[in-house]
Design a protein around this motif. Structure first.
Motif, PDB file in Angstrom:
ATOM      1  N   ALA A  93      -1.817   5.265   1.950  1.00  0.00           N
ATOM      2  CA  ALA A  93      -1.923   3.984   2.502  1.00  0.00           C
ATOM      3  C   ALA A  93      -2.845   3.642   3.280  1.00  0.00           C
ATOM      4  N   ALA A  94      -3.402   4.524   4.263  1.00  0.00           N
ATOM      5  CA  ALA A  94      -4.376   4.263   5.031  1.00  0.00           C
ATOM      6  C   ALA A  94      -5.752   3.750   4.107  1.00  0.00           C
TER       7      ALA A  94
ATOM      8  N   ALA B  91       3.183   3.522  10.154  1.00  0.00           N
ATOM      9  CA  ALA B  91       2.436   2.204  10.403  1.00  0.00           C
ATOM     10  C   ALA B  91       1.366   2.570  11.292  1.00  0.00           C
TER      11      ALA B  91
ATOM     12  N   LEU C 257      -2.550  -4.496  12.616  1.00  0.00           N
ATOM     13  CA  LEU C 257      -1.503  -3.542  12.595  1.00  0.00           C
ATOM     14  C   LEU C 257       0.048  -4.230  12.266  1.00  0.00           C
TER      15      LEU C 257
ATOM     16  N   LEU D 200      -5.202   0.265   2.710  1.00  0.00           N
ATOM     17  CA  LEU D 200      -5.541  -0.658   3.746  1.00  0.00           C
ATOM     18  C   LEU D 200      -6.903  -0.750   4.124  1.00  0.00           C
TER      19      LEU D 200
ATOM     20  N   ALA E  96      -1.315   4.929   9.303  1.00  0.00           N
ATOM     21  CA  ALA E  96      -1.904   4.341   8.031  1.00  0.00           C
ATOM     22  C   ALA E  96      -2.817   3.360   8.348  1.00  0.00           C
ATOM     23  N   GLY E  97      -2.356   2.556   9.505  1.00  0.00           N
ATOM     24  CA  GLY E  97      -3.118   1.309   9.942  1.00  0.00           C
ATOM     25  C   GLY E  97      -4.187   1.310  10.957  1.00  0.00           C
TER      26      GLY E  97
ATOM     27  N   GLU F 203       0.404  -6.136   9.875  1.00  0.00           N
ATOM     28  CA  GLU F 203       0.504  -6.029   8.434  1.00  0.00           C
ATOM     29  C   GLU F 203       0.772  -4.548   8.019  1.00  0.00           C
ATOM     30  N   SER F 204       0.307  -3.640   8.714  1.00  0.00           N
ATOM     31  CA  SER F 204       0.460  -2.369   8.298  1.00  0.00           C
ATOM     32  C   SER F 204       2.025  -2.038   8.809  1.00  0.00           C
TER      33      SER F 204
ATOM     34  N   CYS G 224       0.801   8.913   3.980  1.00  0.00           N
ATOM     35  CA  CYS G 224       0.026   8.008   5.071  1.00  0.00           C
ATOM     36  C   CYS G 224      -1.319   7.973   4.736  1.00  0.00           C
TER      37      CYS G 224
END
Length: 825
Positions: free
Chosen positions: A314-315, A404, A347, A318, A407-408, A349-350, A311
């Motif tokens: 991914a964060a 999500a 959010l 993003l 990460a978002g 898209e995440s 995560c």
């Protein structure tokens, strides 16, 4: 900046469908980014989903009993608080009185583990079963799937007349044929073939029988093969041979039941001396069933760390993507999209990325579950009940939503706080980040480093444990030794002739050095728990004062075969049979503990009271770690098999080459003596050794795998943060070069940033590892959770590898052209 979608987004702010379509278009517009981010999340989601499938199958699936939370086991404890030397059951006289008088229970029943063999002409088949009292099925809430259960007429003294088959055994052995009900089956040692009266519902497993736990065929996690009725013998009501289970009344607590049974047991002990010194210690059945399975929670913790690391990556991806799109966000805000709408879009898209990663992750979890079943072996109880089904899909979806959010949230909050006028006024190159964004990414990367180091330290401690175990002197050899359980299923009258002829034929085979029968092969957990009195020790006043020790039984040549040195006296002879005086061989620990001032040879011990003939010690062997490689040798007694006459035991064969090469020849030799003999569990002693370490090996493999995945993700994160830092500081680096900074100074600057990033994460990780590694204490051997050497080695190695990840960004920083960079700015 996209050319379409703004009108729809502006006029349908409350509708999620246009936002979903727009999010899908944006992800498809950058397939490389989308794929990398989704796969990163898939690794974390797959790891946690796979481990959850183990937890769901082992810990969360309730047993097929009615009101399982109200079922209580009643094990025995000493009244003086000391540890039991060996398990002890309850007398039928005691638990039958509890069943009549205890107000806290709806019912109390007795049971015991048993095993036998289904006789077939081409080789008999072993079967594990339970002997149960009349009320057992009512107490447990079990019903048959076919046929009927036991009736009062099935109970009584004499030969067993009725047998109830387990569902899995019925499917496996009889192909689910209902016609078997009403027919008789041939069972070893039973003069009268019993009649099959029914088939139990599926999924019914054993209740623990501690006194039988050392039997070769004992497997408490297996499904029950058969049940037979057991009625207490009026002549042995005081014999402590029964295991006991009870069902609490609605509203009764375990504490109330414990207190009530304790009072009743104390009263019984006053009336009967044999019952003195023991008390009940109630334990919920579900707690006992999940005792070994709770170790899986450790794996869930490790998988959760991998998910957090994924995560974090991914964060970061993003956030960098958000930096590249900040001008787009500013334009959309200027055209009327509110901050809440912008936050929702980011959010969304995440969430799409996480759902995509979750779908791939669940697919990985299905594969991982199959892999676990291959490599876990005996490390996970009830592994046959583990499946990857709808529960895993639901877990994967839930974890995807959580991923999500994790990460978002940072990219979304940054978009929420965006000042569109400031961004448009200071429009510059895409992909740059300010000090705040860089610090945020550095913090995320330091957290990833810390979590990865905790995983690496755990894996390092387990690797050191396995190395330490490999160095332990066992006291016997494991190479070139073949073992198999061999049972003569005919009458006791043929027992001696079968085993002597079998040894003679196997020992004569080419490639065989020695052959012996043994009850109690090292690391199998097999032995007889026995209570005895030893010469020179004070006589036992009550039953709980007797010495409890494990007994083993072997034939001549066993000690030479195993490489166990004879320290004094003699080995067993072929004449040490039931016509000769009883003899025994003990190990050095036994001699040192019970005869510290003299020689053990020539001394005696008694198993049936001092008024009976004793057993003379005729030999002493060196110590060996026969029960557990991580424990020092305990006192052991070996009896001649010709006197002990064990029913089921191992054939042990030492070969001149690979022991697996003689398996077929050994089986053929045994079948030539008796075609119906049961030959099972064929393994080398090295395989048995590996199985004894299965839980440690499985934990080490899983933690090592998770550590490697976490390390790769973290190193990618370090590379990405430094690359973004170099790209965002091009103007600064150009100015430094223009005013005289050399390339080595620029490299040193970026290298220092990377080193501080890695070192900070390692320092936090060391502290975290010291705390988290304590949960590994039960797995470790001769190494402590906070072992300094492991912490230093793992930390130094990760710093070294992390600095390699810095090399490309550092090299790129040294090549910045000041004129080109300033002109671009």
């Amino acid at each position: 900046m996209p050319e379409q979608g703004f009108g729809n987004l502006k006029t349908n702010r409350g509708c999620i469908l246009p936002e979903l379509r727009f999010a899908i278009r944006m992800l498809l517009k950058q397939p490389g980014f989308s794929l990398i981010a989704a796969l990163t999340l898939a690794v974390g989601i797959g790891a946690t989903s796979a481990v959850f499938s183990l937890i769901q199958g082992v810990l969360l699936t309730p047993p097929p009993y009615q009101k399982p939370e109200q079922l209580m086991l009643v094990p025995t404890a000493r009244t003086d608080g000391q540890k039991m030397d060996s398990p002890r059951g309850w007398a039928a006289q005691q638990w039958m009185e509890w069943d009549k008088e205890a107000k806290s229970f709806d019912g109390i029943a007795g049971y015991d583990w048993t095993f036998n063999f289904l006789i077939r002409n081409d080789g008999s088949q072993s079967m594990q079963g339970m002997e149960v009292s009349n009320d057992y099925f009512r107490v447990m809430g079990l019903k048959t799937a076919a046929g009927r259960g036991f009736q009062d007429s099935d109970f009584g003294q004499g030969p067993v007349k009725a047998i109830l088959l387990g569902y899995e055994f019925w499917q496996r052995t009889f192909g689910g044929d209902r016609q078997i009900i009403g027919k008789t089956v041939r069972i070893s040692r039973w003069d009268v073939p019993p009649t099959v009266i029914g088939v139990m519902e599926p999924g019914v497993r054993f209740l623990p029988s501690p006194r039988a736990a050392k039997e070769p065929n004992y497997d408490v996690n297996a499904t029950v093969d058969f049940w037979v009725p057991a009625d207490p013998n009026p002549k042995s009501l005081k014999a402590p041979y029964w295991n006991v289970v009870g069902q609490l009344r609605d509203g009764a607590t375990p504490q109330q039941a414990q207190q009530e049974l304790a009072v009743m047991t104390a009263r019984e002990a006053q009336a009967e001396r044999q019952f003195e010194g023991f008390a009940p210690q109630l334990e919920p059945l579900t707690d006992e069933m999940n005792r070994d399975g709770r170790r899986i929670l450790l794996l869930l913790g490790a998988a959760a760390l991998v998910l957090l690391i994924a995560c974090g990556n991914a964060a970061a991806l993003l956030l960098v993507r958000g930096l590249q799109r900040q001008q787009e966000y500013a334009v959309r805000s200027a055209m009327g999209m509110g901050r809440v709408g912008l936050l929702r879009q980011v959010l969304t898209e995440s969430l799409l990325l996480a759902i995509l990663g979750g779908a791939v992750g669940v697919g990985l979890a299905f594969g991982a579950v199959k892999l676990f079943k291959v490599i876990a072996g005996h490390a996970i109880p009830r592994l046959d009940g583990v499946t990857a089904g709808w529960a895993v899909l639901g877990w994967g979806l839930g974890v995807a939503v959580l991923a999500a959010f994790i990460a978002g949230v940072f990219p979304a909050l940054r978009a929420f706080r965006l000042d569109p006028m400031e961004v448009l006024k200071n429009a510059g190159p895409k992909g740059t980040a300010g000090i705040g964004e860089r610090r945020l990414l550095q913090g995320v990367t330091m957290l990833q480093t810390a979590l990865t180091l905790a995983l690496l330290v755990g894996a390092g401690l387990l690797i050191r444990t396995m190395v330490n175990i490999a160095k332990v002197p066992t006291g016997y050899t494991t190479g070139r030794i073949l073992t198999m359980s061999v049972t003569d299923v005919q009458s006791w009258s043929s027992w001696g002739s079968f085993h002597r002829l079998a040894l003679e034929r196997v020992a004569a085979l080419p490639g065989v050095q020695y052959a012996a029968f043994a009850w109690g092969v090292p690391l199998t957990g097999n032995n007889w728990p026995a209570t005895l009195e030893i010469e020179g020790q004070p006589p036992a006043v009550k039953e709980s004062d007797k010495t409890a020790l494990p007994l083993r039984a072997v034939t001549p040549d066993y000690f030479k075969l195993m490489g166990m040195a004879l320290m004094g006296g003699r080995e067993f002879r072929s004449t040490d049979d039931n016509k000769a005086p009883n003899v025994a061989i003990v190990n050095r620990t036994f001699a040192d503990r019970y005869f510290p001032q003299g020689d053990a040879i020539g001394r005696k011990f008694w198993m049936n009271g001092r008024d009976k003939p004793g057993t003379e010690i005729v030999g002493e062997i060196a110590n060996g770690r026969t029960d557990d490689l991580t424990q020092d040798a305990s006192p052991e007694i070996y009896l001649p098999l010709w006197q002990a006459t064990a029913f089921s035991k191992h054939l042990v064969v030492r070969t001149t080459a690979d022991p697996r090469a003689v398996v077929v020849a050994v089986q053929r030799a045994l079948r030539s003596v008796d075609p119906t003999a049961a030959i099972e569990n064929i393994k080398t002693l090295e395989q048995i050794r590996d199985e004894s370490l299965a839980s440690r090996t499985f934990a080490m493999n899983l933690l090592t795998g998770f550590s490697v995945v976490g390390s790769v993700l973290t190193l990618v994160g370090i590379y990405g943060v430094l690359s973004l830092s170099v790209a965002s500081r091009r103007r600064e680096l150009a100015i430094r070069s223009a005013v005289g900074a050399q390339q080595k100074d620029i490299r040193k600057l970026i290298f220092g940033e990377g080193f501080r990033l890695i070192a900070g994460g390692v320092l936090v990780g060391v502290a975290l590892a010291i705390v988290l590694s304590r949960v590994l204490r039960s797995f470790l051997f001769e190494v402590q959770p906070g072992d300094p050497a492991t912490l230093i080695i793992v930390g130094a190695l990760f710093v070294g590898v992390g600095l390699l990840a810095c090399w490309v960004p550092v090299r790129r920083a040294g090549k910045v052209d000041p004129l080109e960079a300033l002109r671009y700015e």
